[in-house]
Design a protein around this motif. Structure first.
Motif, PDB file in Angstrom:
ATOM      1  N   GLN A   3       0.799  -1.223   0.000  1.00 24.67           N
ATOM      2  CA  GLN A   3       0.000   0.000   0.000  1.00 24.67           C
ATOM      3  C   GLN A   3       0.834   1.277   0.000  1.00 24.67           C
ATOM      4  OE1 GLN A   3      -3.258  -0.405  -0.361  1.00 24.67           O
ATOM      5  NE2 GLN A   3      -2.885  -2.601  -0.328  1.00 24.67           N
ATOM      6  N   ALA A   4       2.149   1.147   0.034  1.00 27.08           N
ATOM      7  CA  ALA A   4       3.028   2.329   0.097  1.00 27.08           C
ATOM      8  C   ALA A   4       2.938   3.127  -1.202  1.00 27.08           C
ATOM      9  CB  ALA A   4       4.473   1.902   0.338  1.00 27.08           C
ATOM     10  N   PRO A   5       2.873   4.444  -1.105  1.00 26.26           N
ATOM     11  CA  PRO A   5       2.827   5.283  -2.296  1.00 26.26           C
ATOM     12  C   PRO A   5       4.117   5.161  -3.119  1.00 26.26           C
ATOM     13  CG  PRO A   5       2.266   6.549  -0.338  1.00 26.26           C
ATOM     14  CD  PRO A   5       2.772   5.226   0.115  1.00 26.26           C
ATOM     15  N   VAL A  35       9.087   2.382  -3.159  1.00 26.53           N
ATOM     16  CA  VAL A  35       8.445   1.692  -4.276  1.00 26.53           C
ATOM     17  C   VAL A  35       8.658   2.565  -5.505  1.00 26.53           C
ATOM     18  CG1 VAL A  35       6.282   0.822  -5.231  1.00 26.53           C
ATOM     19  CG2 VAL A  35       6.723   0.626  -2.787  1.00 26.53           C
ATOM     20  N   LEU A  36       9.402   2.059  -6.472  1.00 26.76           N
ATOM     21  CA  LEU A  36       9.692   2.827  -7.678  1.00 26.76           C
ATOM     22  C   LEU A  36       8.601   2.698  -8.725  1.00 26.76           C
ATOM     23  CD1 LEU A  36      13.486   1.986  -8.050  1.00 26.76           C
ATOM     24  CD2 LEU A  36      12.438   4.007  -7.007  1.00 26.76           C
ATOM     25  N   GLN A  37       8.017   1.504  -8.812  1.00 32.05           N
ATOM     26  CA  GLN A  37       6.998   1.268  -9.832  1.00 32.05           C
ATOM     27  C   GLN A  37       6.152   0.064  -9.448  1.00 32.05           C
ATOM     28  OE1 GLN A  37       8.728   0.786 -13.680  1.00 32.05           O
ATOM     29  NE2 GLN A  37       6.784   0.841 -14.750  1.00 32.05           N
ATOM     30  N   GLN A  64       4.803  -8.890   3.216  1.00 31.79           N
ATOM     31  CA  GLN A  64       5.487  -9.259   4.455  1.00 31.79           C
ATOM     32  C   GLN A  64       6.328  -8.123   5.024  1.00 31.79           C
ATOM     33  OE1 GLN A  64       7.571 -13.028   4.212  1.00 31.79           O
ATOM     34  NE2 GLN A  64       6.250 -13.643   2.528  1.00 31.79           N
ATOM     35  N   ILE A  65       6.464  -7.037   4.272  1.00 32.75           N
ATOM     36  CA  ILE A  65       7.302  -5.920   4.698  1.00 32.75           C
ATOM     37  C   ILE A  65       6.410  -4.766   5.122  1.00 32.75           C
ATOM     38  CG2 ILE A  65       9.105  -4.312   4.004  1.00 32.75           C
ATOM     39  CD1 ILE A  65       9.825  -6.408   1.816  1.00 32.75           C
ATOM     40  N   GLU A  66       6.434  -4.446   6.396  1.00 26.77           N
ATOM     41  CA  GLU A  66       5.650  -3.331   6.938  1.00 26.77           C
ATOM     42  C   GLU A  66       6.516  -2.080   6.923  1.00 26.77           C
ATOM     43  OE1 GLU A  66       3.671  -1.968  11.150  1.00 26.77           O
ATOM     44  OE2 GLU A  66       4.055  -4.084  10.808  1.00 26.77           O
ATOM     45  N   VAL A  67       5.981  -0.999   6.364  1.00 30.21           N
ATOM     46  CA  VAL A  67       6.745   0.246   6.271  1.00 30.21           C
ATOM     47  C   VAL A  67       5.977   1.394   6.905  1.00 30.21           C
ATOM     48  CG1 VAL A  67       7.992  -0.432   4.191  1.00 30.21           C
ATOM     49  CG2 VAL A  67       5.852   0.793   3.969  1.00 30.21           C
ATOM     50  N   HIS A  68       6.722   2.434   7.276  1.00 30.53           N
ATOM     51  CA  HIS A  68       6.157   3.659   7.826  1.00 30.53           C
ATOM     52  C   HIS A  68       6.824   4.831   7.130  1.00 30.53           C
ATOM     53  CE1 HIS A  68       4.196   1.539  11.103  1.00 30.53           C
ATOM     54  NE2 HIS A  68       5.315   0.890  11.293  1.00 30.53           N
ATOM     55  N   ALA A  69       6.085   5.906   6.973  1.00 32.76           N
ATOM     56  CA  ALA A  69       6.663   7.132   6.441  1.00 32.76           C
ATOM     57  C   ALA A  69       7.720   7.630   7.416  1.00 32.76           C
ATOM     58  CB  ALA A  69       5.591   8.195   6.239  1.00 32.76           C
TER      59      ALA A  69
END
Length: 80
Positions: A3-5, A35-37, A64-69
């Motif tokens: 879901q990362a922009p 995320v590049l594309q 499986q990879i959780e990210v935060h701004a």
């Protein structure tokens, strides 16, 4: 990470999954990732940059990879 922009840098969460293959590739906690594309298909791959390396990830791997701004991470670190 699904879901990362696109084209925005994030940090991998400390609580992110610890899949051995992803760790070997450099998807470590607190590492910068972008995320590049995205594939045009909903179930397609993502092109991501972690550190200086660029990878193609399948959606199940990316989930499986959780990210935060970066701003969210800074706020949670200062609150601790």
């Amino acid at each position: 990470m699904n879901q990362a922009p696109v084209r925005q840098w994030h940090r991998i969460s400390v609580n992110s999954a610890h899949h051995p293959r992803l760790l070997e590739l450099g998807f470590l906690p607190l590492e910068n990732v972008c995320v590049l594309q995205r594939s045009w298909f909903k179930t397609g791959a993502l092109v991501v940059q972690v550190g200086d390396a660029v990878f193609g990830l399948r959606p199940d791997e990316a989930s499986q990879i959780e990210v935060h701004a970066h701003t969210e991470m800074l706020g949670s670190l200062s609150a601790a």
